[in-house]
Design an enzyme around this catalytic site. Structure first.
Site, short mmCIF file in Angstrom:
data_model
loop_
_atom_site.label_atom_id
_atom_site.label_comp_id
_atom_site.label_asym_id
_atom_site.label_seq_id
_atom_site.Cartn_x
_atom_site.Cartn_y
_atom_site.Cartn_z
CE LYS A 187 -3.66 0.42 2.55
NZ LYS A 187 -4.33 0.58 3.88
C1 E4P Z 1 -7.49 0.99 4.48
O1 E4P Z 1 -6.96 0.63 3.47
C2 E4P Z 1 -7.31 2.34 5.03
O2 E4P Z 1 -5.99 2.50 5.48
C3 E4P Z 1 -8.29 2.59 6.15
O3 E4P Z 1 -9.58 2.22 5.71
C4 E4P Z 1 -8.27 4.01 6.66
O4 E4P Z 1 -9.28 4.14 7.62
P1 E4P Z 1 -9.40 5.38 8.60
O5 E4P Z 1 -9.88 6.54 7.80
O6 E4P Z 1 -10.39 4.95 9.62
O7 E4P Z 1 -8.04 5.62 9.18
#
Ligand code: E4P
Length: 222
Positions: free
Chosen positions: A86
């Site tokens: 990611k």
């Molecule tokens: C997933 O890939 C993301 O990192 C995650 O959904 C972010 O979520 P948040 O906005 O609650 O931090």
């Protein structure tokens, strides 16, 4: 559609993997720290638990192009298949995505707050895009912007998939499933509300009472 779990909590992952059809797990640095474990331990446990066909998404931590590329290579080396780096869509991240895609590393471009940034990451070869739905809702119509991004990918024939992320309500997930989104990553607290509608156990209780009163037993056959 792919249902992905947005957590590194192994108990929650096991619970929902047994209950539902789960395609994989997304993590980010905040999610890993919440485990209270060393990152190497948390990742090793996730890799050990997931079946080969289930995807695992692990985020880079460094912010320079070189650092992101090095960590993406490390992430890709952790598992022979279905392992995704990611990479946040900063300028450095966009450059790193181009570089690691030349090496065949699977990439999810993340921390996406606008359909336009997401589209540029798709042009750089990202396999998945993670628009931050709830965070985008703080600035406008997050769900509508993700639908725009989906349309932009379709009309330009890009193969990149969206895994909508950062959900805080069942309604947000619902609206994107209705719109035909290819994947959602949902945290356990939101998933619980999708699974456990209070009406269902009330209906089941009504059936049980009616059966017991009529036949004096709680089984279909005597
Ligand atoms: C997933 O890939 C993301 O990192 C995650 O959904 C972010 O979520 P948040 O906005 O609650 O931090």
């Amino acid at each position: 559609m792919e249902l992905i779990l947005d957590t590194a909590d192994l108990n929650a992952i096991k619970e929902y993997d047994e209950l539902l059809t789960v395609s994989g797990v997304t993590t980010n640095p905040s999610i890993i720290t919440k485990t209270g474990k060393e990152p190497e331990t948390a990742l090793a446990e996730l890799i050990d638990y997931l079946r080969p066909e289930q995807k695992l998404f692990v985020q880079t931590v460094q912010t320079t192009v070189e650092g992101i590329v090095e960590e993406a290579r490390y992430i890709a080396s952790l598992r022979p298949e279905n392992m995704y780096a990611k990479i946040p869509v900063t300028r450095e991240g966009l450059r790193a995505i181009k570089l690691v895609k030349q090496e065949g590393i699977k990439v999810l471009a993340t921390s996406i707050y606008s359909p336009d940034t997401g589209f540029l990451a798709a042009m750089n070869g990202a396999d998945y895009l993670a628009p931050y739905v709830n965070r985008m809702c703080n600035f406008g119509d997050g769900v509508g912007q993700v639908i725009d991004l989906q349309r932009m990918l379709t009309v330009h024939g890009l193969p990149t998939k969206i895994v909508a992320a950062s959900f805080k309500s069942v309604q947000q997930v619902h609206d994107l499933i209705v719109a035909g989104i290819e994947a959602v990553t949902v945290p356990p607290e939101v998933l619980k509300n999708m699974v456990d509608h209070p009406g269902t156990p009330i209906a089941v209780d009504e059936f049980s009472v009616a059966w017991e009163q009529a036949y004096g037993r709680s089984t279909l056959r005597a």
